[in-house]
Design a protein around this motif. Structure first.
Motif, PDB file in Angstrom:
ATOM      1  N   ASN A 356       0.824  -1.219   0.000  1.00  0.00           N
ATOM      2  CA  ASN A 356       0.000   0.000   0.000  1.00  0.00           C
ATOM      3  C   ASN A 356       0.854   1.263   0.000  1.00  0.00           C
ATOM      4  O   ASN A 356       0.353   2.356  -0.291  1.00  0.00           O
ATOM      5  N   ASP A 357       2.123   1.123   0.360  1.00  0.00           N
ATOM      6  CA  ASP A 357       3.037   2.266   0.349  1.00  0.00           C
ATOM      7  C   ASP A 357       3.287   2.667  -1.105  1.00  0.00           C
ATOM      8  O   ASP A 357       3.653   1.824  -1.939  1.00  0.00           O
ATOM      9  N   GLU A 358       3.134   3.918  -1.396  1.00  0.00           N
ATOM     10  CA  GLU A 358       3.287   4.395  -2.773  1.00  0.00           C
ATOM     11  C   GLU A 358       4.703   4.207  -3.301  1.00  0.00           C
ATOM     12  O   GLU A 358       4.930   4.182  -4.519  1.00  0.00           O
ATOM     13  N   LYS A 359       5.662   4.023  -2.401  1.00  0.00           N
ATOM     14  CA  LYS A 359       7.030   3.771  -2.854  1.00  0.00           C
ATOM     15  C   LYS A 359       7.200   2.341  -3.356  1.00  0.00           C
ATOM     16  O   LYS A 359       8.134   2.030  -4.100  1.00  0.00           O
ATOM     17  N   MET A 360       6.290   1.448  -2.943  1.00  0.00           N
ATOM     18  CA  MET A 360       6.440   0.029  -3.261  1.00  0.00           C
ATOM     19  C   MET A 360       5.590  -0.418  -4.442  1.00  0.00           C
ATOM     20  O   MET A 360       5.939  -1.372  -5.133  1.00  0.00           O
ATOM     21  N   SER A 361       4.450   0.216  -4.639  1.00  0.00           N
ATOM     22  CA  SER A 361       3.606  -0.208  -5.764  1.00  0.00           C
ATOM     23  C   SER A 361       2.706   0.942  -6.192  1.00  0.00           C
ATOM     24  O   SER A 361       2.578   1.959  -5.496  1.00  0.00           O
ATOM     25  N   VAL A 362       2.056   0.744  -7.337  1.00  0.00           N
ATOM     26  CA  VAL A 362       1.168   1.771  -7.883  1.00  0.00           C
ATOM     27  C   VAL A 362      -0.165   1.789  -7.158  1.00  0.00           C
ATOM     28  O   VAL A 362      -0.975   2.698  -7.346  1.00  0.00           O
ATOM     29  N   GLY A 363      -0.402   0.767  -6.342  1.00  0.00           N
ATOM     30  CA  GLY A 363      -1.691   0.671  -5.667  1.00  0.00           C
ATOM     31  C   GLY A 363      -2.720  -0.004  -6.549  1.00  0.00           C
ATOM     32  O   GLY A 363      -2.383  -0.657  -7.549  1.00  0.00           O
ATOM     33  N   THR A 364      -3.963   0.132  -6.210  1.00  0.00           N
ATOM     34  CA  THR A 364      -5.030  -0.565  -6.944  1.00  0.00           C
ATOM     35  C   THR A 364      -5.540   0.243  -8.131  1.00  0.00           C
ATOM     36  O   THR A 364      -6.485  -0.174  -8.799  1.00  0.00           O
ATOM     37  N   VAL A 365      -4.921   1.413  -8.396  1.00  0.00           N
ATOM     38  CA  VAL A 365      -5.314   2.208  -9.569  1.00  0.00           C
ATOM     39  C   VAL A 365      -4.277   2.006 -10.671  1.00  0.00           C
ATOM     40  O   VAL A 365      -3.190   1.476 -10.446  1.00  0.00           O
ATOM     41  N   ASN A 366      -4.616   2.433 -11.860  1.00  0.00           N
ATOM     42  CA  ASN A 366      -3.698   2.341 -13.009  1.00  0.00           C
ATOM     43  C   ASN A 366      -3.134   0.932 -13.182  1.00  0.00           C
ATOM     44  O   ASN A 366      -1.922   0.740 -13.332  1.00  0.00           O
ATOM     45  N   GLU A 367      -4.000  -0.062 -13.150  1.00  0.00           N
ATOM     46  CA  GLU A 367      -3.545  -1.448 -13.232  1.00  0.00           C
ATOM     47  C   GLU A 367      -2.941  -1.790 -14.590  1.00  0.00           C
ATOM     48  O   GLU A 367      -2.266  -2.812 -14.733  1.00  0.00           O
ATOM     49  N   ASN A 368      -3.177  -0.973 -15.580  1.00  0.00           N
ATOM     50  CA  ASN A 368      -2.594  -1.219 -16.908  1.00  0.00           C
ATOM     51  C   ASN A 368      -1.321  -0.412 -17.135  1.00  0.00           C
ATOM     52  O   ASN A 368      -0.657  -0.573 -18.158  1.00  0.00           O
ATOM     53  N   GLU A 369      -1.000   0.464 -16.194  1.00  0.00           N
ATOM     54  CA  GLU A 369       0.149   1.362 -16.351  1.00  0.00           C
ATOM     55  C   GLU A 369       1.166   1.091 -15.251  1.00  0.00           C
ATOM     56  O   GLU A 369       1.630   1.997 -14.563  1.00  0.00           O
ATOM     57  N   CYS A 370       1.518  -0.164 -15.051  1.00  0.00           N
ATOM     58  CA  CYS A 370       2.428  -0.526 -13.958  1.00  0.00           C
ATOM     59  C   CYS A 370       3.404  -1.605 -14.421  1.00  0.00           C
ATOM     60  O   CYS A 370       3.199  -2.241 -15.467  1.00  0.00           O
ATOM     61  N   TRP A 371       4.436  -1.791 -13.653  1.00  0.00           N
ATOM     62  CA  TRP A 371       5.455  -2.787 -13.984  1.00  0.00           C
ATOM     63  C   TRP A 371       4.975  -4.165 -13.531  1.00  0.00           C
ATOM     64  O   TRP A 371       4.701  -4.395 -12.353  1.00  0.00           O
ATOM     65  N   ASN A 372       4.859  -5.112 -14.457  1.00  0.00           N
ATOM     66  CA  ASN A 372       4.342  -6.438 -14.136  1.00  0.00           C
ATOM     67  C   ASN A 372       5.438  -7.500 -14.050  1.00  0.00           C
ATOM     68  O   ASN A 372       5.159  -8.691 -13.968  1.00  0.00           O
ATOM     69  N   GLY A 373       6.691  -7.041 -14.065  1.00  0.00           N
ATOM     70  CA  GLY A 373       7.814  -7.967 -13.974  1.00  0.00           C
ATOM     71  C   GLY A 373       8.559  -8.130 -15.278  1.00  0.00           C
ATOM     72  O   GLY A 373       9.707  -8.593 -15.283  1.00  0.00           O
ATOM     73  N   SER A 374       7.931  -7.746 -16.364  1.00  0.00           N
ATOM     74  CA  SER A 374       8.612  -7.841 -17.667  1.00  0.00           C
ATOM     75  C   SER A 374       8.328  -6.640 -18.560  1.00  0.00           C
ATOM     76  O   SER A 374       9.098  -6.347 -19.473  1.00  0.00           O
ATOM     77  N   ALA A 375       7.243  -5.935 -18.282  1.00  0.00           N
ATOM     78  CA  ALA A 375       6.893  -4.781 -19.123  1.00  0.00           C
ATOM     79  C   ALA A 375       5.923  -3.873 -18.374  1.00  0.00           C
ATOM     80  O   ALA A 375       5.424  -4.206 -17.297  1.00  0.00           O
ATOM     81  N   LYS A 376       5.669  -2.729 -19.001  1.00  0.00           N
ATOM     82  CA  LYS A 376       4.672  -1.807 -18.466  1.00  0.00           C
ATOM     83  C   LYS A 376       3.312  -2.261 -18.975  1.00  0.00           C
ATOM     84  O   LYS A 376       2.881  -1.901 -20.065  1.00  0.00           O
ATOM     85  N   SER A 377       2.643  -3.065 -18.150  1.00  0.00           N
ATOM     86  CA  SER A 377       1.389  -3.654 -18.591  1.00  0.00           C
ATOM     87  C   SER A 377       0.646  -4.230 -17.384  1.00  0.00           C
ATOM     88  O   SER A 377       1.129  -4.191 -16.248  1.00  0.00           O
ATOM     89  N   ARG A 378      -0.518  -4.752 -17.658  1.00  0.00           N
ATOM     90  CA  ARG A 378      -1.349  -5.327 -16.605  1.00  0.00           C
ATOM     91  C   ARG A 378      -0.705  -6.611 -16.054  1.00  0.00           C
ATOM     92  O   ARG A 378      -0.071  -7.370 -16.772  1.00  0.00           O
ATOM     93  N   TYR A 379      -0.899  -6.843 -14.761  1.00  0.00           N
ATOM     94  CA  TYR A 379      -0.397  -8.069 -14.130  1.00  0.00           C
ATOM     95  C   TYR A 379      -1.546  -9.069 -14.084  1.00  0.00           C
ATOM     96  O   TYR A 379      -2.602  -8.801 -13.505  1.00  0.00           O
ATOM     97  N   ASP A 380      -1.340 -10.242 -14.659  1.00  0.00           N
ATOM     98  CA  ASP A 380      -2.448 -11.181 -14.851  1.00  0.00           C
ATOM     99  C   ASP A 380      -2.472 -12.367 -13.888  1.00  0.00           C
ATOM    100  O   ASP A 380      -3.451 -13.103 -13.844  1.00  0.00           O
ATOM    101  N   PHE A 381      -1.410 -12.567 -13.127  1.00  0.00           N
ATOM    102  CA  PHE A 381      -1.397 -13.723 -12.216  1.00  0.00           C
ATOM    103  C   PHE A 381      -2.287 -13.466 -10.991  1.00  0.00           C
ATOM    104  O   PHE A 381      -2.421 -12.326 -10.521  1.00  0.00           O
ATOM    105  N   ALA A 382      -2.882 -14.532 -10.479  1.00  0.00           N
ATOM    106  CA  ALA A 382      -3.697 -14.431  -9.259  1.00  0.00           C
ATOM    107  C   ALA A 382      -2.777 -14.262  -8.054  1.00  0.00           C
ATOM    108  O   ALA A 382      -1.627 -14.700  -8.055  1.00  0.00           O
TER     109      ALA A 382
END
Length: 505
Positions: A356-382
């Motif tokens: 929840n810390d803004e330094k650690m993640s984008v939070g629950t907003v902008n789910e398509n505009e975040c780092w998913n481990g390989s690119a700037k895109s949505r994270y699809d794993f559960a």
């Protein structure tokens, strides 16, 4: 450019030089995030423990001072000559609270037996009593009830209150120590790799302003904090047990309400002994034998020195000592109960709170505009579950579920042991002197009865001297033959004690 590698599962995305730098930085960031959240909890438990500890110790000091001041004014030289008896009582109470090996019930029984010996000399100054004779007298403390029902009430109240107070304070200290040990976490090499990939791969890819996706961060933290997640179940049970004991401290086990008037209660017991001294003495003489009379001159001097011929002056307490530690037990408990409730589920919530810390993640907003481990895109794993066993399918962190963290396993055991103590303290049981298994259920300890049962024990006639107060459902035969039988039995006991030649003290 040429030094960058493809960022994918199992590989780093930076040059070896940058990988080393960012690996250390990612571990540092992770530890700081855990410590920052844990420090708040640790500080809370530490400060509350200090407040409770200060309160309980000052409460004992105030009670001892109040008793000393009252008894000096009420009983004068008689008290001063016997003051060590009362000092010893408070020494043992303090020693118990700080963790000493003191059996409260035995210690209180000893106090009343010693007080009876002193009182018996004072109310019978015309006789000479040997140590053996006084030992016989002390054996009649429970049977004759020379102090009325005060010893029994006080023993029940003191035992319950002190067990609850000491155990609760210990619980706060254990919580503080567990948080301190568990928060000192170091990620595994696999965890470090996952943290590096999450936090610093975007830097090497030129995506400096792109933060990790929330669920991506969640999976990484669940993997890195898998062992902490296993602590949660035992931690929550521990918190619930602390809350139960806190309720006891507010109600029937309130140590403040027991210790504040203890001087008046003991004084009432002494006055009851004076009122019933003739009946008590006659019963003792029947059981222990007729003592030798002092010479005439010594008798007169003894009576004069005792000053016991006049009735004690009733004592009306004046100003009581100031409240211990500038507060009250009720205020302390009310405050800590709220903190205990907030502390529940701390470990299972830790991954989410970090993300929840803004330094650690984008939070629950902008789910398509975040780092998913390989690119700037949505994270699809559960998102994986909480705890070590759930990490078998974690897509981001390789976790060996067959190798639990032993530091955390020891903390789980520490919580389990403390929870057992709290459960026994909730029932009024002295946890250091009884079996804490479920089978005992608190019924074997004199201090561990249910409230509705204990309250019935207080319906007692202080002026009545009986041989066995437990057989209330039978008709008591008060014939001369019965009294003679009791006297003979008591005399036999005294002869046995004399034969043993054992020093009471």
């Amino acid at each position: 450019g040429d030094h960058l590698k493809v960022c994918s599962q199992g590989y780093t995305c930076c040059s070896e030089e940058m990988e080393e730098k960012y690996s250390q930085q990612s571990k540092h960031d992770f530890r700081n995030a855990v410590i920052e959240l844990s420090n708040h909890l640790q500080t809370m438990f530490s400060s509350r423990y200090k407040k409770f500890d200060e309160f309980f110790k000052e409460l004992l000091e105030n009670a001892e001072k109040s008793l000393n001041d009252m008894f000096v004014r009420t009983y004068g030289r008689l008290y001063m000559q016997n003051s060590e008896l009362f000092k010893d009582l408070f020494v043992e109470l303090k020693r118990y609270y700080v963790g000493g090996n003191v059996n409260l019930e035995e210690m209180l029984n000893e106090f009343w037996a010693r007080l009876l010996e002193r009182m018996f000399r004072l109310v019978n100054p015309q006789y000479h009593f040997t140590d053996e004779y006084l030992e016989c007298v002390s054996k009649y403390t429970e049977q004759l009830k020379p102090f009325g029902d005060v010893p029994r009430k006080l023993k029940l109240q003191v035992t319950r209150a002190f067990v609850a107070a000491r155990t609760f304070a210990q619980g706060l200290a254990v919580a503080r120590d567990v948080v301190s040990k568990v928060s000192a976490v170091n990620p595994t090499p696999q965890g470090t790799r996952a943290l590096l990939k999450m936090m610093y791969c975007p830097y090497c890819r030129g995506l400096v302003s792109v933060k990790p996706c929330y669920n991506y961060c969640f999976n990484v933290m669940r993997g890195c904090l898998a062992n902490q997640g296993d602590l949660d179940a035992e931690w929550n049970i521990f918190m619930d047990s602390m809350l139960l004991v806190a309720e006891r401290l507010e109600g029937p086990f309130n140590i403040e309400s027991v210790m504040d008037p203890i001087d008046v209660k003991i004084s009432d017991a002494i006055m009851n002994m004076q009122e019933n001294s003739m009946q008590v003495s006659q019963k003792v003489f029947q059981g222990c034998g007729q003592p030798k009379t002092l010479a005439q001159g010594r008798t007169a001097r003894s009576v004069s020195e005792s000053g016991f011929s006049a009735r004690f002056r009733p004592y009306n307490p004046e100003e009581r000592p100031t409240t211990a530690a500038g507060t009250s037990l009720d205020r302390l408990v009310t405050d800590v109960k709220e903190k205990l409730k907030q502390a529940k589920k701390f470990w299972s919530s830790l991954p989410g709170n970090i993300c929840n810390d803004e330094k650690m993640s984008v939070g629950t907003v902008n789910e398509n505009e975040c780092w998913n481990g390989s690119a700037k895109s949505r994270y699809d794993f559960a998102v994986t579950g909480n705890g070590l066993a759930s990490q078998v399918n974690n897509p981001e962190v390789e976790v060996d579920i067959t190798k639990p963290d032993m530091v955390i396993r020891r903390q789980i055991m520490a919580l389990r042991v403390m929870t057992n103590k709290l459960k026994n303290a909730y029932s009024g049981n002295d946890v250091d002197f009884i079996d804490i298994s479920e089978e005992s259920s608190g019924e074997e300890s004199g201090s561990g009865c249910e409230l509705q049962q204990c309250s019935l024990e207080f319906e007692f006639n202080a002026t009545e001297v009986t041989g066995n107060s437990n057989k209330s459902d039978k008709n008591v035969n008060t014939s001369a033959a019965t009294r003679s039988g009791l006297s003979q039995a008591a005399l036999l006991l005294s002869i046995l004690f004399l034969a043993m030649q054992r020093q009471w003290r």
